[in-house]
Design a protein around this motif. Structure first.
Motif, PDB file in Angstrom:
ATOM      1  N   LYS A 188       0.857  -1.181   0.000  1.00  0.00           N
ATOM      2  CA  LYS A 188       0.000   0.000   0.000  1.00  0.00           C
ATOM      3  C   LYS A 188       0.894   1.231   0.000  1.00  0.00           C
ATOM      4  CE  LYS A 188      -3.627  -2.501   2.448  1.00  0.00           C
ATOM      5  NZ  LYS A 188      -4.577  -2.563   3.571  1.00  0.00           N
ATOM      6  N   LYS A 189       0.319   2.407   0.036  1.00  0.00           N
ATOM      7  CA  LYS A 189       1.143   3.624   0.029  1.00  0.00           C
ATOM      8  C   LYS A 189       2.038   3.686   1.261  1.00  0.00           C
ATOM      9  CE  LYS A 189      -1.682   6.492  -2.982  1.00  0.00           C
ATOM     10  NZ  LYS A 189      -2.368   7.801  -3.164  1.00  0.00           N
ATOM     11  N   ARG A 190       1.525   3.224   2.405  1.00  0.00           N
ATOM     12  CA  ARG A 190       2.328   3.175   3.630  1.00  0.00           C
ATOM     13  C   ARG A 190       2.731   1.710   3.873  1.00  0.00           C
ATOM     14  NH1 ARG A 190      -0.520   6.166   6.597  1.00  0.00           N
ATOM     15  NH2 ARG A 190       0.841   7.919   7.069  1.00  0.00           N
ATOM     16  N   ASN A 191       4.038   1.448   3.903  1.00  0.00           N
ATOM     17  CA  ASN A 191       4.560   0.090   4.072  1.00  0.00           C
ATOM     18  C   ASN A 191       5.628   0.082   5.148  1.00  0.00           C
ATOM     19  OD1 ASN A 191       3.260  -1.291   1.592  1.00  0.00           O
ATOM     20  ND2 ASN A 191       4.245   0.504   0.710  1.00  0.00           N
ATOM     21  N   VAL A 192       5.959  -1.111   5.627  1.00  0.00           N
ATOM     22  CA  VAL A 192       7.074  -1.224   6.561  1.00  0.00           C
ATOM     23  C   VAL A 192       8.107  -2.201   5.998  1.00  0.00           C
ATOM     24  CG1 VAL A 192       5.814  -0.619   8.645  1.00  0.00           C
ATOM     25  CG2 VAL A 192       5.905  -2.990   7.935  1.00  0.00           C
ATOM     26  N   PHE A 193       9.362  -1.867   6.259  1.00  0.00           N
ATOM     27  CA  PHE A 193      10.523  -2.649   5.835  1.00  0.00           C
ATOM     28  C   PHE A 193      11.191  -3.171   7.102  1.00  0.00           C
ATOM     29  CE2 PHE A 193      15.126  -2.682   5.183  1.00  0.00           C
ATOM     30  CZ  PHE A 193      15.258  -3.404   4.009  1.00  0.00           C
ATOM     31  N   SER A 194      11.550  -4.456   7.122  1.00  0.00           N
ATOM     32  CA  SER A 194      12.155  -5.013   8.337  1.00  0.00           C
ATOM     33  C   SER A 194      13.448  -5.737   8.005  1.00  0.00           C
ATOM     34  CB  SER A 194      11.180  -5.980   9.018  1.00  0.00           C
ATOM     35  OG  SER A 194      10.976  -7.131   8.217  1.00  0.00           O
ATOM     36  N   TYR A 195      14.347  -5.779   8.977  1.00  0.00           N
ATOM     37  CA  TYR A 195      15.575  -6.548   8.837  1.00  0.00           C
ATOM     38  C   TYR A 195      16.056  -6.967  10.217  1.00  0.00           C
ATOM     39  CZ  TYR A 195      18.271  -2.457  10.319  1.00  0.00           C
ATOM     40  OH  TYR A 195      18.781  -1.402  11.036  1.00  0.00           O
ATOM     41  N   LEU A 196      16.870  -8.012  10.239  1.00  0.00           N
ATOM     42  CA  LEU A 196      17.377  -8.559  11.495  1.00  0.00           C
ATOM     43  C   LEU A 196      18.770  -8.004  11.783  1.00  0.00           C
ATOM     44  CD1 LEU A 196      16.936 -10.667  13.779  1.00  0.00           C
ATOM     45  CD2 LEU A 196      18.150 -12.290  12.327  1.00  0.00           C
ATOM     46  N   LYS A 197      18.946  -7.508  12.995  1.00  0.00           N
ATOM     47  CA  LYS A 197      20.258  -6.999  13.396  1.00  0.00           C
ATOM     48  C   LYS A 197      20.368  -7.044  14.918  1.00  0.00           C
ATOM     49  CE  LYS A 197      23.447  -3.190  12.420  1.00  0.00           C
ATOM     50  NZ  LYS A 197      23.593  -1.881  11.752  1.00  0.00           N
ATOM     51  N   ASN A 198      21.503  -7.558  15.418  1.00  0.00           N
ATOM     52  CA  ASN A 198      21.748  -7.632  16.862  1.00  0.00           C
ATOM     53  C   ASN A 198      20.611  -8.331  17.609  1.00  0.00           C
ATOM     54  OD1 ASN A 198      24.157  -6.223  16.475  1.00  0.00           O
ATOM     55  ND2 ASN A 198      23.119  -4.240  16.705  1.00  0.00           N
ATOM     56  N   ASP A 199      20.158  -9.457  17.060  1.00  0.00           N
ATOM     57  CA  ASP A 199      19.093 -10.273  17.675  1.00  0.00           C
ATOM     58  C   ASP A 199      17.786  -9.500  17.865  1.00  0.00           C
ATOM     59  OD1 ASP A 199      20.930 -12.260  17.704  1.00  0.00           O
ATOM     60  OD2 ASP A 199      21.213 -12.302  19.884  1.00  0.00           O
ATOM     61  N   SER A 200      17.547  -8.522  17.024  1.00  0.00           N
ATOM     62  CA  SER A 200      16.292  -7.759  17.088  1.00  0.00           C
ATOM     63  C   SER A 200      15.730  -7.583  15.688  1.00  0.00           C
ATOM     64  CB  SER A 200      16.512  -6.384  17.719  1.00  0.00           C
ATOM     65  OG  SER A 200      16.854  -6.494  19.080  1.00  0.00           O
ATOM     66  N   LEU A 201      14.398  -7.558  15.621  1.00  0.00           N
ATOM     67  CA  LEU A 201      13.724  -7.247  14.373  1.00  0.00           C
ATOM     68  C   LEU A 201      13.557  -5.733  14.297  1.00  0.00           C
ATOM     69  CD1 LEU A 201      12.342  -8.527  11.871  1.00  0.00           C
ATOM     70  CD2 LEU A 201      10.197  -8.382  13.144  1.00  0.00           C
ATOM     71  N   ASN A 202      14.239  -5.101  13.344  1.00  0.00           N
ATOM     72  CA  ASN A 202      14.180  -3.652  13.175  1.00  0.00           C
ATOM     73  C   ASN A 202      13.152  -3.310  12.106  1.00  0.00           C
ATOM     74  OD1 ASN A 202      16.848  -2.447  14.662  1.00  0.00           O
ATOM     75  ND2 ASN A 202      17.195  -4.518  13.875  1.00  0.00           N
ATOM     76  N   ILE A 203      12.190  -2.469  12.453  1.00  0.00           N
ATOM     77  CA  ILE A 203      11.070  -2.159  11.562  1.00  0.00           C
ATOM     78  C   ILE A 203      11.066  -0.665  11.262  1.00  0.00           C
ATOM     79  CG2 ILE A 203       8.560  -2.223  11.304  1.00  0.00           C
ATOM     80  CD1 ILE A 203       8.547  -4.535  13.322  1.00  0.00           C
ATOM     81  N   PHE A 204      10.961  -0.332   9.961  1.00  0.00           N
ATOM     82  CA  PHE A 204      10.893   1.067   9.528  1.00  0.00           C
ATOM     83  C   PHE A 204       9.640   1.267   8.687  1.00  0.00           C
ATOM     84  CE2 PHE A 204      15.255   0.304  10.514  1.00  0.00           C
ATOM     85  CZ  PHE A 204      15.771   1.513  10.941  1.00  0.00           C
ATOM     86  N   CYS A 205       8.891   2.304   8.962  1.00  0.00           N
ATOM     87  CA  CYS A 205       7.678   2.609   8.215  1.00  0.00           C
ATOM     88  C   CYS A 205       7.956   3.729   7.213  1.00  0.00           C
ATOM     89  CB  CYS A 205       6.555   3.029   9.162  1.00  0.00           C
ATOM     90  SG  CYS A 205       5.012   3.445   8.299  1.00  0.00           S
ATOM     91  N   PHE A 206       7.449   3.556   5.975  1.00  0.00           N
ATOM     92  CA  PHE A 206       7.651   4.547   4.921  1.00  0.00           C
ATOM     93  C   PHE A 206       6.324   4.973   4.323  1.00  0.00           C
ATOM     94  CE2 PHE A 206      11.482   2.045   5.118  1.00  0.00           C
ATOM     95  CZ  PHE A 206      12.471   3.006   5.072  1.00  0.00           C
ATOM     96  N   TYR A 207       6.201   6.277   4.117  1.00  0.00           N
ATOM     97  CA  TYR A 207       5.102   6.834   3.347  1.00  0.00           C
ATOM     98  C   TYR A 207       5.696   8.039   2.616  1.00  0.00           C
ATOM     99  CZ  TYR A 207       0.441   8.601   2.191  1.00  0.00           C
ATOM    100  OH  TYR A 207      -0.671   9.052   1.531  1.00  0.00           O
ATOM    101  N   ASN A 208       6.349   7.760   1.485  1.00  0.00           N
ATOM    102  CA  ASN A 208       7.163   8.721   0.727  1.00  0.00           C
ATOM    103  C   ASN A 208       8.485   9.047   1.427  1.00  0.00           C
ATOM    104  OD1 ASN A 208       5.202   8.935  -1.330  1.00  0.00           O
ATOM    105  ND2 ASN A 208       4.092  10.482  -0.145  1.00  0.00           N
ATOM    106  N   LYS A 209       8.510   8.919   2.723  1.00  0.00           N
ATOM    107  CA  LYS A 209       9.743   9.113   3.491  1.00  0.00           C
ATOM    108  C   LYS A 209       9.645   8.254   4.750  1.00  0.00           C
ATOM    109  CE  LYS A 209       7.973  13.071   6.070  1.00  0.00           C
ATOM    110  NZ  LYS A 209       8.196  14.480   6.462  1.00  0.00           N
TER     111      LYS A 209
END
Length: 390
Positions: A202-223
């Motif tokens: 959708k227009k607003r999405n989240v990108f995730s990756y694994l680092k230092n035994d944690s799930l890091n989540i970033f939300c994007f909506y044009n930025k």
């Protein structure tokens, strides 16, 4: 009024007669041909019946069926072609020949009628074509320096924001001019699944990756709007369960291990958390709710969870799902295709929690297709595309 009543009575008598004949003949379960409702017959298209066309992949994006193929024989040089069919009006919109001459490593995305194509080992170059314009040619777009170190297993474009994900080197989110976010990290093979994007797109999405035994989540909506970190626990063999993020209308739902966490779309705050005492096999969408397939020691349960984390319904399947069985999803029904030796498949109606036996022709392969734009489910069965079970 009398005519309408007469027609209804005649219709009911016909239905009763058909059911009686089926019962007398022993054909109790519905056959696959009468159970699924076809929306497209591929045999009607000339290219599908061409012996030189070797179909490689079938996908659906935003209601457009995309078929990729290789054409080659002794007298014809190998060509890679893409066919685009609108599932609403059944029109063949366009046939495109790939400017990239090697099929292995091809990745593509369809966004607002624009078809984006790249080879994941040459990710600094993207080819773009407007499939709604029959005369449009591929345009070659050269990206910025440094992007070529990525070899994305998945590639998606959403309103010109581009996501490279499931890359062992990390992943990135960018538009065609500037980076929005760039995170380089080294992942082992079993952790690549944590480098992923929420679905449906959708227009607003989240990108995730694994680092230092944690799930890091970033939300994007044009930025980039917000980020969140969820600590993970390793399994007994020292690895992590893969994670998935579901993009509902009202919130994001993160699945990690056997937990579900609902996150506010605007600020990423946790709204609810639910832990299951069973192994989550798969999760589907239905009326902005989650349909969760869980396995415990000797049974498989289907649990419907609302967007506020509440259990709406739950029911056990007839047997535990294992490698011998396949599960498919269409609209409000789950289809369980039992092992070929038994030839006794069935469906579960999620509205009524009722079961019905069906017969599926084992000579034809079933394939689940998920439209990652609309969030709709389809099945390719033989030469037909289906979007509902009746």
């Amino acid at each position: 009024m009398k005519k309408t009543l007469k027609k209804n009575l005649q219709k009911n008598l016909k239905v009763k007669l058909v059911l009686s004949l089926l019962f007398l003949s022993g054909c109790n379960p519905k056959s696959s041909e009468t159970f699924f409702e076809s929306i497209l017959d591929l045999k009607k298209y000339e290219f599908y019946n061409d012996d030189l066309v070797l179909l490689k992949n079938t996908s659906i994006e935003d209601g457009i069926l995309i078929l990729s193929s290789i054409i080659q024989n002794e007298s014809i040089e190998k060509r890679i072609l893409f066919y685009f069919i609108d599932l609403d009006d059944k029109k063949l919109l366009k046939i495109l020949e790939s400017p990239i001459d090697e099929y292995v490593g091809l990745r593509y995305s369809l966004d607002n009628g624009m078809f984006y194509l790249l080879k994941n080992t040459s990710s600094e170059t993207i080819y773009v074509n407007n499939i709604r314009d029959k005369n449009a040619k591929f345009e070659k777009k050269q990206l910025f320096e440094g992007i070529d170190k990525y070899t994305p297993f998945e590639f998606n474009v959403v309103d010109r924001t581009t996501y490279y994900t499931k890359d062992l080197k990390g992943g990135c989110v960018f538009n065609f001019k500037n980076y929005i976010f760039h995170e380089k990290s080294i992942f082992s093979t079993e952790n690549a699944d944590y480098n992923s994007l929420s679905l449906p797109l959708k227009k607003r999405n989240v990108f995730s990756y694994l680092k230092n035994d944690s799930l890091n989540i970033f939300c994007f909506y044009n930025k980039k709007e917000w980020q969140k970190k969820i600590p993970l626990k390793k399994t007994s063999n020292g690895t992590f369960f893969n994670s998935k993020i579901y993009n509902l209308n009202s919130l994001f739902v993160v699945k990690y291990n056997n937990n579900l966490v609902g996150l506010d779309k605007i600020n990423g705050k946790e709204k609810w958390k639910k832990t299951f005492n069973a192994n989550i096999l798969n999760i589907y969408f239905y009326n902005d709710r989650l349909v969760i397939i869980c396995n415990n020691h000797n049974s498989t349960k289907v649990i419907q969870v609302s967007d506020n984390g509440q259990v709406i319904k739950e029911v056990f399947l007839k047997e535990k799902i294992d490698h011998k069985n396949q599960i498919f999803f269409l609209e409000d029904k789950i289809i369980v295709h039992v092992s070929k030796s038994k030839n006794s498949s069935y469906i579960l109606n999620l509205t009524t929690n009722n079961f019905e036996n069906i017969k599926i022709n084992n000579n034809q392969d079933l394939k689940q297709i998920f439209d990652k734009r609309s969030g709709k489910y389809y099945i390719k069965f033989g030469e037909n595309i289906y979007n509902k079970a009746i």
